[in-house]
Structures are given as C-alpha cells and as structure tokens.
Design a protein around this motif. Structure first.
Motif, short mmCIF file in Angstrom:
data_model
loop_
_atom_site.label_atom_id
_atom_site.label_comp_id
_atom_site.label_asym_id
_atom_site.label_seq_id
_atom_site.Cartn_x
_atom_site.Cartn_y
_atom_site.Cartn_z
N MET A 87 -47.82 -14.63 3.01
CA MET A 87 -48.08 -13.66 4.25
C MET A 87 -47.01 -14.10 4.58
O MET A 87 -46.85 -14.90 5.06
N SER A 89 -45.67 -13.06 8.22
CA SER A 89 -46.35 -14.38 10.07
C SER A 89 -46.81 -12.70 10.75
O SER A 89 -46.26 -11.05 10.36
N ASP A 90 -47.59 -12.72 12.13
CA ASP A 90 -48.29 -12.22 12.71
C ASP A 90 -46.83 -11.29 13.40
O ASP A 90 -47.17 -10.05 14.42
N ALA A 91 -46.09 -12.02 13.47
CA ALA A 91 -44.89 -11.88 14.54
C ALA A 91 -44.48 -10.15 13.94
O ALA A 91 -44.06 -9.65 14.86
N GLY A 93 -45.77 -7.63 12.09
CA GLY A 93 -45.99 -6.47 12.53
C GLY A 93 -47.84 -6.61 12.33
O GLY A 93 -48.01 -7.71 11.86
N VAL A 94 -48.80 -5.93 12.83
CA VAL A 94 -49.71 -5.60 12.54
C VAL A 94 -50.42 -5.71 11.46
O VAL A 94 -49.69 -4.29 10.02
N LYS A 95 -51.41 -6.54 10.31
CA LYS A 95 -52.00 -5.99 9.35
C LYS A 95 -52.93 -5.05 9.27
O LYS A 95 -53.67 -5.04 10.34
N ASP A 97 -54.93 -2.81 6.15
CA ASP A 97 -55.58 -2.70 4.31
C ASP A 97 -55.10 -1.70 3.75
O ASP A 97 -54.63 -1.81 2.21
N ASP A 107 -49.72 -8.66 1.31
CA ASP A 107 -49.72 -8.52 2.53
C ASP A 107 -49.01 -6.93 2.55
O ASP A 107 -47.59 -7.37 2.27
N ARG A 109 -47.73 -4.92 6.09
CA ARG A 109 -47.83 -4.45 8.15
C ARG A 109 -47.24 -3.36 8.24
O ARG A 109 -46.38 -2.64 7.88
N TYR A 117 -44.36 0.82 7.38
CA TYR A 117 -45.39 -0.01 7.01
C TYR A 117 -43.81 -0.54 5.61
O TYR A 117 -42.89 -0.87 5.34
N GLU A 143 -39.04 -11.52 5.55
CA GLU A 143 -39.08 -10.85 6.59
C GLU A 143 -38.07 -10.94 7.85
O GLU A 143 -37.59 -9.89 8.25
#
Length: 266
Positions: A87, A89-91, A93-95, A97, A107, A109, A117, A143
């Motif tokens: 996965m 990191s949340d930093a 971008g927005v995950k 579906d 994963d 983003r 994306y 990343e």
C-alpha cells in the motif's frame, strides 16, 4: 494471500542499452510526455534536446492505442479470498476503489483531481501482460517516482515551469530536463490536459535494484494531450512507456533520470 509477479531477467537484458542511454547524461533527455506540434496529436512521447532550432518541438511516436482498457476494477474485494498487497502512504493521495484502466485488485490513488491516478497491482491481469505486481520493499521507490510524476503533470497543466520546491524535492536536477519542453509549450500556447484520465502503473525492475539505486518502469494508460485550447484530451486511450532511474539522496529516494521507453509496455 499475497501474489507476486516479477518481470523475467531477459527483459533486464533487453533494456540494458536503453537504461545506459537514460543514465548517460547525454544530450537527449525525455519529457514524461510530448509537447505536441499540433492540436490533432493524440500521443505523448519524448522531447529531444538535440534540435538546433529552439522554437521547434521534436517528437517521436511513443504511445500505442489500446482499446477496451478503461473498465473499472472488478467488484471482488480483498475480503473474498484474503488477497492483500503493498500500500502507498496516505500522504501520496486519496485511495479510490477504481480508476480508468484499472482491472486488478491493488492500491489505487488519485494524485490530481484533474484525473491523474496511480495503481499498484496485487495480482496479474491475464488480459494485460504489462501489469506487474510489486514487492512491499518497492513501495518507497514507487512513491518517490509517483511524486515526481505528479509534480511534472501539475506543472504541465498550469505554470509549465520547474520553478517549484517539489521539483527540487523529487528530481536530482530540480526538473531541469523539462525546462526546454515547458518553454516550447508556453511559446506554442500548449497546456497539458488529461481528458478522461491518466493512470500510472509503475513497478521496480528487480534485476537492476541495489540498496541505493533502482530502475522503475511504467506502462501508463492515458488520454492526455498537449492542447492549445481546442482539445480536451484524446478520446482513445494510449499506452505510454517510461523508464526512470532513482537514487538514494540523504536516505530518501529521488528521480535521477527519466526517459521514454516503449519496451515498458508489452
């Protein structure tokens, strides 16, 4: 259950010359995409710096049309068979579906609201041999590459300059390799548009990785174009192959070189 899928050693051999060219620091460097010479252009490719006329944009055809790739991810969820994987990191971008071009679980983003994306797959796609799963240890490298790519796209859609802290943060040369392309885009009145979206699908070439150096291949699916104001992106998706070399600088991965590489797409 985690499924891992690596590109064969033979590809590393096939790409050796391309990687040497990308790392050579020679006169030819590549934009992540092409500054189009006319609004009708539907493919993104490399901008060479060997053109003797600064006002002329030299292009090569790098993108190949790929029909039927803009379906959403399957409705199956990881809970169905316990499939898991690396996965971001949340930093980053927005995950989300799903995204245009995503057909495997993994994963995904959203990097920019305009439709950029990135997806790392947890399983191979039997319909697309360009999809490769990644190892957990690859995530930091991927990343870093993705942050660099987002920095380029954000600038290409707005300022068309490398005057920004993120270029110094994510590129060894501060993004200098893009200066010429951006200058030509400004002179021609072009700005990057993503249309229905652009999906990055990067993975690390395992045979070329060390503790301080790595090679990332990316076979992106994209509707992007350089537009002079009368186009909103290609209606037909294309694939765009890119190779990037990254190094560790101060303990952080950072992009050293980036070039067009059609062999990234199978």
């Amino acid at each position: 259950m985690t499924l891992m899928h690596r590109r064969p050693h033979l590809l590393a051999t096939a790409l050796a010359c391309a990687l040497l060219a990308a790392c050579s620091g020679g006169n030819e460097v590549a934009d992540l995409t092409t500054v189009a010479p006319a609004p009708s252009s539907t493919a993104s490719a490399a901008v060479t710096t060997t053109d003797p006329e600064p006002s002329v944009v030299a292009t090569t055809e790098a993108a190949t049309t790929v029909p039927d790739t803009t379906v959403a991810a399957p409705a199956t969820t990881a809970a169905d068979d316990g499939l898991t994987g690396p996965m971001f990191s949340d930093a980053l971008g927005v995950k989300v579906d799903s995204a245009p071009g995503v057909r495997t679980r993994g994963d995904t983003r959203q990097l920019l609201p305009e439709g950029l994306y990135v997806h790392i797959a947890w399983e191979p796609d039997p319909q697309d041999p360009s999809v490769f799963t990644v190892q957990p240890d690859d995530v930091a490298i991927l990343e870093a590459y993705t942050n660099a790519a987002r920095t380029f796209y954000a600038a290409a859609m707005t300022t068309r300059t490398t005057a920004g802290a993120d270029f110094d943060r994510y590129f060894v040369d501060g993004g200098a390799k893009f200066d010429r392309a951006f200058q030509q885009a400004q002179a021609g009145g072009y700005v990057k548009v993503l249309g229905k979206g652009a999906l990055l699908r990067p993975y690390v070439l395992g045979d070329n990785r060390t503790n301080t150096e790595a090679v990332v291949l990316d076979c992106a699916i994209t509707h992007e174009e350089w537009s002079s104001g009368n186009t909103t992106g290609s209606e037909v998706p294309a694939v765009l192959g890119t190779v990037a070399t990254l190094i560790q600088k101060g303990g952080v991965w950072i992009v050293d070189t980036v070039a067009e590489e059609p062999a990234a797409c199978l």
